[in-house]
Motif scaffolding. Structure first.
Motif, short mmCIF file in Angstrom:
data_model
loop_
_atom_site.label_atom_id
_atom_site.label_comp_id
_atom_site.label_asym_id
_atom_site.label_seq_id
_atom_site.Cartn_x
_atom_site.Cartn_y
_atom_site.Cartn_z
N GLN A 1 -18.88 -16.89 -3.59
CA GLN A 1 -20.03 -17.43 -4.31
C GLN A 1 -21.36 -16.80 -3.92
N ALA A 2 -21.45 -16.16 -2.75
CA ALA A 2 -22.71 -15.54 -2.34
C ALA A 2 -22.84 -14.10 -2.81
N SER A 3 -21.91 -13.63 -3.61
CA SER A 3 -21.97 -12.28 -4.17
C SER A 3 -22.32 -12.36 -5.65
N PRO A 4 -23.55 -12.01 -6.04
CA PRO A 4 -23.91 -12.04 -7.47
C PRO A 4 -22.99 -11.17 -8.31
N ALA A 5 -22.57 -10.02 -7.77
CA ALA A 5 -21.70 -9.12 -8.53
C ALA A 5 -20.34 -9.76 -8.80
N LEU A 6 -19.73 -10.38 -7.79
CA LEU A 6 -18.43 -11.01 -7.99
C LEU A 6 -18.55 -12.26 -8.85
N ARG A 7 -19.65 -12.98 -8.73
CA ARG A 7 -19.85 -14.14 -9.61
C ARG A 7 -19.87 -13.69 -11.07
N SER A 8 -20.62 -12.63 -11.35
CA SER A 8 -20.68 -12.15 -12.73
C SER A 8 -19.33 -11.62 -13.20
N GLN A 9 -18.61 -10.97 -12.28
CA GLN A 9 -17.31 -10.40 -12.64
C GLN A 9 -16.29 -11.48 -13.00
N TYR A 10 -16.23 -12.53 -12.18
CA TYR A 10 -15.19 -13.53 -12.37
C TYR A 10 -15.66 -14.76 -13.16
N LEU A 11 -16.87 -15.25 -12.88
CA LEU A 11 -17.34 -16.46 -13.54
C LEU A 11 -17.95 -16.17 -14.90
N GLY A 12 -18.53 -14.95 -15.05
CA GLY A 12 -19.05 -14.58 -16.35
C GLY A 12 -20.53 -14.28 -16.34
N PRO A 13 -21.06 -13.79 -17.46
CA PRO A 13 -22.49 -13.44 -17.57
C PRO A 13 -23.39 -14.62 -17.24
N GLY A 14 -24.47 -14.33 -16.56
CA GLY A 14 -25.44 -15.35 -16.20
C GLY A 14 -25.24 -15.97 -14.84
N TRP A 15 -24.04 -15.84 -14.29
CA TRP A 15 -23.79 -16.48 -12.99
C TRP A 15 -24.48 -15.77 -11.85
N ASP A 16 -24.95 -14.55 -12.06
CA ASP A 16 -25.75 -13.90 -11.02
C ASP A 16 -27.09 -14.61 -10.83
N LEU A 17 -27.46 -15.48 -11.76
CA LEU A 17 -28.74 -16.20 -11.67
C LEU A 17 -28.63 -17.53 -10.93
N ALA A 18 -27.42 -17.96 -10.63
CA ALA A 18 -27.24 -19.24 -9.94
C ALA A 18 -27.82 -19.17 -8.53
N HIS A 19 -28.30 -20.31 -8.04
CA HIS A 19 -28.78 -20.41 -6.66
C HIS A 19 -27.59 -20.69 -5.74
N VAL A 20 -27.57 -20.07 -4.59
CA VAL A 20 -26.49 -20.28 -3.61
C VAL A 20 -26.85 -21.47 -2.73
N ARG A 21 -25.99 -22.47 -2.72
CA ARG A 21 -26.27 -23.69 -1.96
C ARG A 21 -26.10 -23.51 -0.46
N THR B 1 -18.99 -13.71 0.82
CA THR B 1 -19.08 -12.69 -0.21
C THR B 1 -17.72 -12.11 -0.62
N GLY B 2 -16.65 -12.86 -0.37
CA GLY B 2 -15.33 -12.43 -0.83
C GLY B 2 -14.57 -11.54 0.12
N ASP B 3 -14.93 -11.54 1.41
CA ASP B 3 -14.24 -10.67 2.37
C ASP B 3 -12.75 -10.97 2.45
N GLY B 4 -12.40 -12.24 2.47
CA GLY B 4 -11.00 -12.61 2.57
C GLY B 4 -10.20 -12.17 1.37
N HIS B 5 -10.78 -12.32 0.17
CA HIS B 5 -10.11 -11.86 -1.04
C HIS B 5 -9.84 -10.35 -0.95
N ARG B 6 -10.86 -9.62 -0.54
CA ARG B 6 -10.75 -8.15 -0.49
C ARG B 6 -9.68 -7.70 0.51
N MET B 7 -9.72 -8.23 1.73
CA MET B 7 -8.78 -7.80 2.76
C MET B 7 -7.35 -8.18 2.40
N ALA B 8 -7.17 -9.40 1.92
CA ALA B 8 -5.82 -9.84 1.59
C ALA B 8 -5.27 -9.10 0.38
N ARG B 9 -6.14 -8.84 -0.59
CA ARG B 9 -5.70 -8.12 -1.79
C ARG B 9 -5.25 -6.71 -1.43
#
Length: 530
Positions: free
Chosen positions: A226-246, A252-260
């Motif tokens: 959720q803290a990666s604007p690029a991955l948010r836009s890639q998976y969640l869709g357009p506009g999600w790069d504008l969301a605020h990170v709580r 930033t998806g490190d676990g997804h990347r390493m495991a994949r």
């Protein structure tokens, strides 16, 4: 294999799930190392920012009372206060039904069973290790007929919220001999030569690379993307790069990347996430460590939400807040400019939580008349004052019409009271199903909100034993486990409030025990070969 250092179990990620795994492994006799890429003064993952509510099954008030603390740290509650508490049991059937309802039946049945079955045990384990829990009087109870009426099934909160939860975990881990390394980022999983068995992890620690061996294996608990604007836009869709990170900026998806990279199977709702109505004036890229969860704006069931065009866009009262707050952030993001205004009259305002709506927490917009409030909202972005006033007037008339048609239905914020805008002779295109009261008594109040993203729902496919599955074989990847927000398949579109932390502890404990068991077997095999 040659490593710079070797442990029985290596845990990646220093939030609730990671520490639950590390401590469970250590209590099982393993030598454990936990690595966290944030420095200590910015550590804790999303755990640090949470309100620290845990959802679990319980048999009623008497089941919990022996373990409850007061806000000042005193154990136990005064008898006169206990006499004023109205709290129903929260059964396994209740928990199952809530998950099934809010995920529309998509939740992985096996993972759901694990969460529900071990929820109370997990919370008790935290308590037995010294975690202090309070009853959520300010968050999950309303005073009705001079009784604290608890609602929504989620009644327990860690004293001191997320900040204290992190401090508790860190203290407990160190007490059990867990080596904790901050400013240490995992960059790669290391497999044994010629196999896909995880043997360790490559890290970047204080700017230097090194390798850490793991006899039992590695537990990934390093959060979503959720803290990666690029991955948010890639998976969640357009506009999600504008969301605020709580929360944490490090998820930033490190676990997804390493495991994949190792062939792990991805699973779950990759287009979905937990997102809430969040203060419009909050930081964009990460949470605030002083304000933590206070930027949440969950008082919408007591009023209405309108967009900058002056129109309502959701049914603010279709369910209890616990079951709607994680989806309304997405609906706000869909609106023009990605913002909205929450609006109340004097009766609604007096029920708002000070933790979220006090003047030193948010920018409250107030006026004696609704027309004056509209003028203030125009300065904040409202572009159609007339439509806003028409929306409020139509809402008020629909509320009054329902009350005329149903004089025996009464407002009760602790239950789905049926106070609606949808009558026989008059209804709204977007109704309000519960708690629909006219907004007509001054002074009036509004706040600006946006979308705050908490965590993403898409993650790694796992077995009920927290083992990560292979994309190629659908079998477990030997020596690799997953817990926390990196786990996929459980939450879809929505989730029951408080179940994320509980699942982190449940699966973290399972992963820790399993990894410790594998390490013990590894040592026994080595001894037998000598």
């Amino acid at each position: 294999m040659a490593f710079d250092e070797t442990y029985d179990v290596v845990v990646v990620g220093g939030g609730n799930a990671g520490f639950s795994a590390a401590v469970s492994a250590a209590q099982s006799g393993a030598r454990v190392c936990l690595i966290e890429k944030a420095p200590l003064d910015d550590a804790g993952g999303n755990t640090f920012y949470t309100a620290a509510a845990f959802r679990c099954c319980f048999d009623g008030l008497q089941d919990l009372l022996p373990h409850i603390y007061q806000a000042d740290g005193t154990k136990g509650l005064p008898e006169e206060l206990v006499a004023r508490i109205d709290m129903k049991p929260y059964t396994k059937a209740d928990f199952h039904a809530d998950i099934k309802r809010v995920t529309k039946g998509r939740a992985n049945p096996a993972l759901t069973d694990v969460l529900v079955e071990y929820s109370r045990e997990a919370v008790q384990w935290l308590m037995d290790n010294g975690a202090r829990f309070t009853l959520s009087f300010n968050r999950q109870a309303y005073v009705v007929d001079n009784k604290y009426k608890f609602w929504g099934g989620m009644v327990l909160t860690m004293a001191g919220q997320g900040r204290e939860l992190f401090n508790f975990h860190l203290k407990t881990a160190r007490k059990h001999g867990v080596e904790v390394y901050f400013r240490t980022a995992a960059v790669d999983l290391i497999a044994a030569p010629g196999t896909n068995k995880v043997a360790g992890v490559g890290v970047l620690s204080h700017g230097k690379g090194r390798t850490i061996g793991a006899r039992g294996g590695v537990i990934l608990a390093c959060g979503g993307f959720q803290a990666s604007p690029a991955l948010r836009s890639q998976y969640l869709g357009p506009g999600w790069d504008l969301a605020h990170v709580r929360g944490s900026k490090y998820n930033t998806g490190d676990g997804h990347r390493m495991a994949r990279k190792l062939g792990a199977r991805l699973e779950g709702n990759y287009s979905g996430c937990h997102s809430v109505a969040w203060d419009g004036n909050s930081p964009r890229a990460s949470g605030n460590r002083d304000m933590t969860n206070q930027y949440t704006k969950s008082g919408y069931p007591l009023g209405v939400m309108v967009n900058v065009n002056g129109k309502r866009f959701v049914d603010e009262g279709f369910d209890l807040r616990n079951f709607t707050y994680a989806i309304f952030g997405k609906e706000i993001l869909k609106q023009p400019q990605g913002i909205a205004f929450q609006v109340w009259d004097a009766d609604g305002s007096k029920l708002l939580r000070k933790e979220e709506y006090a003047d030193d927490v948010t920018t409250n917009l107030r006026a004696e008349s609704i027309d004056e409030l509209a003028d203030i909202l125009v300065t904040k972005g409202l572009n159609n004052k007339k439509q806003f006033l028409d929306t409020i007037a139509e809402f008020n008339e629909a509320c009054k019409n329902f009350q005329r048609e149903h004089p025996r239905v009464h407002f009760d914020p602790s239950v789905k009271d049926g106070m609606s805008t949808q009558g026989t002779t008059r209804s709204l295109d977007i109704g309000k199903t519960n708690w629909a009261m006219p907004i007509e008594k001054g002074p009036f109040q509004a706040v600006e909100v946006t979308c705050g993203i908490t965590f993403t729902f898409g993650g790694l496919a796992v077995t009920p034993a927290a083992e990560v599955l292979s994309e190629a074989t659908f079998e477990q990847i030997d020596g690799l486990w997953c817990a926390g927000e990196l786990l996929g398949g459980l939450f879809w579109d929505n989730y029951p409030g408080g179940s994320g932390l509980t699942m982190g502890t449940v699966m973290g404990r399972i992963a820790g025990k399993e990894a410790a068991k594998r390490a013990s077997q590894h040592l026994m095999n080595e001894a037998a070969m000598q």
